[in-house]
Motif scaffolding. Structure first.
Motif, PDB file in Angstrom:
ATOM      1  N   GLN A  27      13.707  19.219  29.709  1.00  0.00           N
ATOM      2  CA  GLN A  27      15.010  19.552  29.144  1.00  0.00           C
ATOM      3  C   GLN A  27      14.888  20.529  27.976  1.00  0.00           C
ATOM      4  O   GLN A  27      15.863  21.165  27.588  1.00  0.00           O
ATOM      5  CB  GLN A  27      15.712  18.295  28.663  1.00  0.00           C
ATOM      6  CG  GLN A  27      14.924  17.482  27.662  1.00  0.00           C
ATOM      7  CD  GLN A  27      15.631  16.212  27.265  1.00  0.00           C
ATOM      8  OE1 GLN A  27      16.840  16.183  27.154  1.00  0.00           O
ATOM      9  NE2 GLN A  27      14.881  15.148  27.060  1.00  0.00           N
ATOM     10  N   THR A  28      13.666  20.679  27.447  1.00  0.00           N
ATOM     11  CA  THR A  28      13.482  21.520  26.270  1.00  0.00           C
ATOM     12  C   THR A  28      13.869  22.966  26.540  1.00  0.00           C
ATOM     13  O   THR A  28      14.557  23.599  25.731  1.00  0.00           O
ATOM     14  CB  THR A  28      12.015  21.461  25.806  1.00  0.00           C
ATOM     15  OG1 THR A  28      11.667  20.107  25.557  1.00  0.00           O
ATOM     16  CG2 THR A  28      11.816  22.290  24.554  1.00  0.00           C
ATOM     17  N   ARG A  29      13.442  23.512  27.671  1.00  0.00           N
ATOM     18  CA  ARG A  29      13.690  24.925  27.964  1.00  0.00           C
ATOM     19  C   ARG A  29      15.179  25.242  27.998  1.00  0.00           C
ATOM     20  O   ARG A  29      15.635  26.235  27.426  1.00  0.00           O
ATOM     21  CB  ARG A  29      13.031  25.297  29.296  1.00  0.00           C
ATOM     22  CG  ARG A  29      13.162  26.763  29.654  1.00  0.00           C
ATOM     23  CD  ARG A  29      12.549  27.057  31.022  1.00  0.00           C
ATOM     24  NE  ARG A  29      12.665  28.457  31.339  1.00  0.00           N
ATOM     25  CZ  ARG A  29      11.744  29.359  31.056  1.00  0.00           C
ATOM     26  NH1 ARG A  29      10.638  28.983  30.439  1.00  0.00           N
ATOM     27  NH2 ARG A  29      11.930  30.630  31.365  1.00  0.00           N
ATOM     28  N   VAL A  39      -0.131  23.591  21.314  1.00  0.00           N
ATOM     29  CA  VAL A  39       1.303  23.306  21.387  1.00  0.00           C
ATOM     30  C   VAL A  39       2.101  24.392  20.674  1.00  0.00           C
ATOM     31  O   VAL A  39       3.121  24.880  21.181  1.00  0.00           O
ATOM     32  CB  VAL A  39       1.615  21.919  20.787  1.00  0.00           C
ATOM     33  CG1 VAL A  39       3.115  21.741  20.589  1.00  0.00           C
ATOM     34  CG2 VAL A  39       1.062  20.825  21.691  1.00  0.00           C
ATOM     35  N   VAL A  40       1.657  24.790  19.494  1.00  0.00           N
ATOM     36  CA  VAL A  40       2.355  25.850  18.758  1.00  0.00           C
ATOM     37  C   VAL A  40       2.301  27.157  19.537  1.00  0.00           C
ATOM     38  O   VAL A  40       3.312  27.869  19.656  1.00  0.00           O
ATOM     39  CB  VAL A  40       1.739  26.017  17.357  1.00  0.00           C
ATOM     40  CG1 VAL A  40       2.374  27.206  16.634  1.00  0.00           C
ATOM     41  CG2 VAL A  40       1.910  24.746  16.534  1.00  0.00           C
ATOM     42  N   ALA A  41       1.140  27.474  20.099  1.00  0.00           N
ATOM     43  CA  ALA A  41       1.004  28.707  20.872  1.00  0.00           C
ATOM     44  C   ALA A  41       1.893  28.678  22.119  1.00  0.00           C
ATOM     45  O   ALA A  41       2.534  29.682  22.469  1.00  0.00           O
ATOM     46  CB  ALA A  41      -0.461  28.919  21.268  1.00  0.00           C
ATOM     47  N   ALA A  42       1.962  27.516  22.784  1.00  0.00           N
ATOM     48  CA  ALA A  42       2.806  27.398  23.976  1.00  0.00           C
ATOM     49  C   ALA A  42       4.277  27.555  23.620  1.00  0.00           C
ATOM     50  O   ALA A  42       5.062  28.133  24.386  1.00  0.00           O
ATOM     51  CB  ALA A  42       2.557  26.051  24.648  1.00  0.00           C
ATOM     52  N   THR A  43       4.670  27.055  22.443  1.00  0.00           N
ATOM     53  CA  THR A  43       6.055  27.209  22.003  1.00  0.00           C
ATOM     54  C   THR A  43       6.376  28.673  21.738  1.00  0.00           C
ATOM     55  O   THR A  43       7.462  29.168  22.080  1.00  0.00           O
ATOM     56  CB  THR A  43       6.307  26.374  20.743  1.00  0.00           C
ATOM     57  OG1 THR A  43       5.959  25.018  20.994  1.00  0.00           O
ATOM     58  CG2 THR A  43       7.771  26.446  20.335  1.00  0.00           C
ATOM     59  N   GLU A  44       5.448  29.378  21.111  1.00  0.00           N
ATOM     60  CA  GLU A  44       5.646  30.816  20.884  1.00  0.00           C
ATOM     61  C   GLU A  44       5.802  31.556  22.212  1.00  0.00           C
ATOM     62  O   GLU A  44       6.653  32.447  22.349  1.00  0.00           O
ATOM     63  CB  GLU A  44       4.472  31.382  20.085  1.00  0.00           C
ATOM     64  CG  GLU A  44       4.402  30.869  18.653  1.00  0.00           C
ATOM     65  CD  GLU A  44       3.131  31.286  17.942  1.00  0.00           C
ATOM     66  OE1 GLU A  44       2.175  31.716  18.638  1.00  0.00           O
ATOM     67  OE2 GLU A  44       3.076  31.177  16.691  1.00  0.00           O
ATOM     68  N   ASP A  52       9.220  34.095  26.402  1.00  0.00           N
ATOM     69  CA  ASP A  52       9.707  34.032  27.776  1.00  0.00           C
ATOM     70  C   ASP A  52      11.228  33.957  27.827  1.00  0.00           C
ATOM     71  O   ASP A  52      11.855  34.420  28.783  1.00  0.00           O
ATOM     72  CB  ASP A  52       9.101  32.819  28.478  1.00  0.00           C
ATOM     73  CG  ASP A  52       9.381  32.810  29.967  1.00  0.00           C
ATOM     74  OD1 ASP A  52       9.256  33.872  30.609  1.00  0.00           O
ATOM     75  OD2 ASP A  52       9.737  31.736  30.508  1.00  0.00           O
ATOM     76  N   LEU A  53      11.837  33.387  26.787  1.00  0.00           N
ATOM     77  CA  LEU A  53      13.290  33.266  26.715  1.00  0.00           C
ATOM     78  C   LEU A  53      13.928  34.457  25.996  1.00  0.00           C
ATOM     79  O   LEU A  53      15.106  34.411  25.636  1.00  0.00           O
ATOM     80  CB  LEU A  53      13.672  31.964  26.004  1.00  0.00           C
ATOM     81  CG  LEU A  53      13.289  30.678  26.737  1.00  0.00           C
ATOM     82  CD1 LEU A  53      13.578  29.456  25.869  1.00  0.00           C
ATOM     83  CD2 LEU A  53      14.028  30.565  28.057  1.00  0.00           C
ATOM     84  N   ASP A  54      13.146  35.517  25.814  1.00  0.00           N
ATOM     85  CA  ASP A  54      13.647  36.768  25.214  1.00  0.00           C
ATOM     86  C   ASP A  54      14.181  36.556  23.801  1.00  0.00           C
ATOM     87  O   ASP A  54      15.241  37.089  23.429  1.00  0.00           O
ATOM     88  CB  ASP A  54      14.730  37.407  26.092  1.00  0.00           C
ATOM     89  CG  ASP A  54      14.201  37.808  27.459  1.00  0.00           C
ATOM     90  OD1 ASP A  54      13.050  38.279  27.529  1.00  0.00           O
ATOM     91  OD2 ASP A  54      14.931  37.645  28.453  1.00  0.00           O
ATOM     92  N   ALA A  55      13.455  35.782  23.010  1.00  0.00           N
ATOM     93  CA  ALA A  55      13.860  35.568  21.622  1.00  0.00           C
ATOM     94  C   ALA A  55      13.782  36.879  20.848  1.00  0.00           C
ATOM     95  O   ALA A  55      12.917  37.723  21.095  1.00  0.00           O
ATOM     96  CB  ALA A  55      12.962  34.518  20.965  1.00  0.00           C
ATOM     97  N   HIS A  98      13.417  38.115  14.813  1.00  0.00           N
ATOM     98  CA  HIS A  98      13.580  37.173  13.699  1.00  0.00           C
ATOM     99  C   HIS A  98      13.520  35.724  14.179  1.00  0.00           C
ATOM    100  O   HIS A  98      13.170  34.827  13.414  1.00  0.00           O
ATOM    101  CB  HIS A  98      14.901  37.432  12.957  1.00  0.00           C
ATOM    102  CG  HIS A  98      16.127  37.015  13.713  1.00  0.00           C
ATOM    103  ND1 HIS A  98      16.729  37.821  14.665  1.00  0.00           N
ATOM    104  CD2 HIS A  98      16.857  35.871  13.683  1.00  0.00           C
ATOM    105  CE1 HIS A  98      17.789  37.201  15.160  1.00  0.00           C
ATOM    106  NE2 HIS A  98      17.895  36.019  14.598  1.00  0.00           N
ATOM    107  N   GLN A  99      13.812  35.490  15.465  1.00  0.00           N
ATOM    108  CA  GLN A  99      13.749  34.127  15.992  1.00  0.00           C
ATOM    109  C   GLN A  99      12.315  33.673  16.232  1.00  0.00           C
ATOM    110  O   GLN A  99      12.041  32.472  16.319  1.00  0.00           O
ATOM    111  CB  GLN A  99      14.548  34.035  17.293  1.00  0.00           C
ATOM    112  CG  GLN A  99      16.052  34.220  17.094  1.00  0.00           C
ATOM    113  CD  GLN A  99      16.801  34.278  18.410  1.00  0.00           C
ATOM    114  OE1 GLN A  99      16.301  34.804  19.408  1.00  0.00           O
ATOM    115  NE2 GLN A  99      18.021  33.755  18.432  1.00  0.00           N
ATOM    116  N   LEU A 100      11.398  34.629  16.332  1.00  0.00           N
ATOM    117  CA  LEU A 100       9.990  34.290  16.543  1.00  0.00           C
ATOM    118  C   LEU A 100       9.328  33.783  15.269  1.00  0.00           C
ATOM    119  O   LEU A 100       8.211  33.271  15.312  1.00  0.00           O
ATOM    120  CB  LEU A 100       9.243  35.514  17.077  1.00  0.00           C
ATOM    121  CG  LEU A 100       9.657  35.995  18.480  1.00  0.00           C
ATOM    122  CD1 LEU A 100       8.979  37.306  18.808  1.00  0.00           C
ATOM    123  CD2 LEU A 100       9.303  34.945  19.516  1.00  0.00           C
TER     124      LEU A 100
END
Length: 470
Positions: free
Chosen positions: A327-329, A359-364, A369-372, A375-377
């Motif tokens: 559900q996170t994505r 985990v931090v790298a996967a979140t980045e 992948d979600l086109d952040a 500034h959102q990165l």
């Protein structure tokens, strides 16, 4: 991949007053859901007072049509095929309901008036359906209206589909444009209970004597639910309801495995925790009624009781082999689209198998992948042991409490802009139900102050206003 050939899950997408409730009424009658002398309320799918009054569907709900006609026999299901019809809201204000309604189905019926054609309410939900790559059936209703203009309406609907598909090119690059161009068209008069694949003259009834062409098209176009053989239980909570006898009900679609009454399952909560709970009651839908059942399988849409605090988006899964649905994505994509600030909290950093950097790298990577946006990165990261109530900005230097995380939230999340002297404005963002209070409107107050007992002005979707007491 195996499928449930005895089942179809389909949503109806339609503008207010284009006839979706009348169509479902006719489908139920022709499937034998009602006896010849049984009294049936008009607008069977509009169960709430507001919905009955204005024909506006707010909560996604399902009606089960048990179809046993020629197309079912031809499909090898002589005992019949259950068609779960999900009636979705059509307004952007209820976007969350739309998303959840579409997550329950494998295709949509786009219902348009033969005179009015597709209107704005239709566009919002249809775009969501195309983004989810759901097959579409176009039903042109009310073809017997004296002012019908069938050919023009079909062209307008086709142009709408192609326009939405074009808008989605970047978001859904593998969208099947050929399938959109080949959308089947059914011509219908829901009030007369008739349909045809052949276009009638403007103002004339379809040449079919019943809705068999529509049933056949649904079976041919909407895929049967797929599942993984031998997979453990996975059931997604899509909505909530309440019963004066059973308490809170979780409405869910089963994606894999089997759910049975009395079963102990793992409840996967939003905070990542798992808790074993017992299904005290399991209800399936037959026509318009929820009735007790002993078990349900992949593709079934059911209600369960026995979990007082369960909420939308959570998963019921196998207690011995828990596999929560992701559900996170989905939630993160919505947050980024709204440009909301995001804080990453890496929990359970004391686990022996913790892979914190990964985990931090996967979140980045997920953000990218979600086109952040750039500034959102630059999201803040905190590390925590939730069960101990500890957090910090480094996994090896946690505070004795959650103060660093709470300070980070105050720093990153802006306070609401609120003028208490401004006249009251409150937006209903969601709905719930209480066995004692009835329907509850979950509201965000943007201006003014709301007190218990206040007289307020209820502004409805059609622009009319009604005084109400809180």
């Amino acid at each position: 991949m195996p499928v449930r050939s005895d089942l179809r899950n389909v949503a109806i997408v339609a503008h207010v007053d284009h006839g979706k409730t009348t169509l479902v009424d006719s489908m139920l009658r022709q499937s034998g859901a009602f006896s010849a002398h049984q009294h049936v309320d008009e607008r069977v799918m509009d169960s709430g007072d507001l919905e009955r009054e204005k024909g506006i569907t707010i909560l996604a709900k399902n009606t089960a049509v048990r179809y046993t006609g020629p197309a079912a026999i031809a499909a090898g299901e002589a005992a019949g095929i259950t068609i779960n019809v999900i009636d979705t809201p059509g307004h952007a204000d209820f976007g969350g309901e739309v998303e959840r309604g579409l997550s329950m189905v494998d295709g949509v019926v786009l219902l348009v008036d033969a005179s009015e054609g597709p209107l704005p309410q239709t566009r919002f939900v249809l775009r969501k359906a195309l983004a989810a790559k759901l097959p579409v059936i176009l039903v042109v209703n009310k073809v017997d209206r004296p002012d019908s203009r069938i050919s023009e309406v079909v062209a307008e609907a086709t142009d709408l589909l192609l326009g939405l598909a074009s808008d989605l090119t970047d978001e859904v690059p593998d969208l099947d444009l050929d399938a959109i161009l080949d959308v089947p068209v059914v011509y219908a008069s829901a009030k007369a209970g008739r349909a045809s694949m052949e276009q009638p003259a403007d103002g004339a009834l379809p040449d079919g004597e019943d809705l068999e062409p529509l049933f056949a098209t649904i079976l041919a176009t909407i895929p049967a639910p797929e599942y993984t053989e031998g997979a453990p239980l996975q059931a997604h909570v899509t909505n909530l309801d309440a019963s004066p006898f059973l308490g809170r009900l979780a409405l869910l679609r089963i994606f894999n495995g089997t759910l049975t009454k009395g079963q102990t399952v793992a409840w996967a909560r939003h905070d990542g925790s798992l808790q074993n709970v017992k299904i005290t009651e399991l209800l399936e839908t037959k026509a318009l009624e929820r009735v007790p059942t002993q078990s349900a399988g992949p593709g079934d849409i059911v209600a369960v009781a026995g979990i007082a605090d369960i909420t939308i988006g959570e998963t019921l899964t196998d207690a011995d082999d828990p596999r929560p649905l992701p559900q996170t994505r989905f939630v993160l994509r919505k947050a980024l689209e709204a440009d909301l600030p995001v804080i990453l909290v890496v929990n359970k950093v004391d686990r022996p198998d913790a892979q914190i950097d990964e985990v931090v790298a996967a979140t980045e990577e997920l953000f990218l992948d979600l086109d952040a946006k750039d500034h959102q990165l630059e999201f803040p990261v905190y590390y925590a042991i939730g069960r101990d109530g500890r957090a910090g900005i480094h996994p090896d230097e946690l505070a004795d409490d959650l103060t660093p995380l709470l300070d980070g939230i105050l720093d990153a999340v802006p306070a609401p802009v609120h003028d208490p002297e401004h006249p009251l404005q409150a937006q209903i963002g969601n709905l719930d139900a209480s066995p004692y209070l009835g329907r509850l409107g979950i509201s965000k107050i943007t201006h003014g102050t709301l007190r218990r007992g206040d007289q307020v002005m209820w502004v409805k979707r059609d622009g009319t206003e009604t005084k109400a007491k809180v």
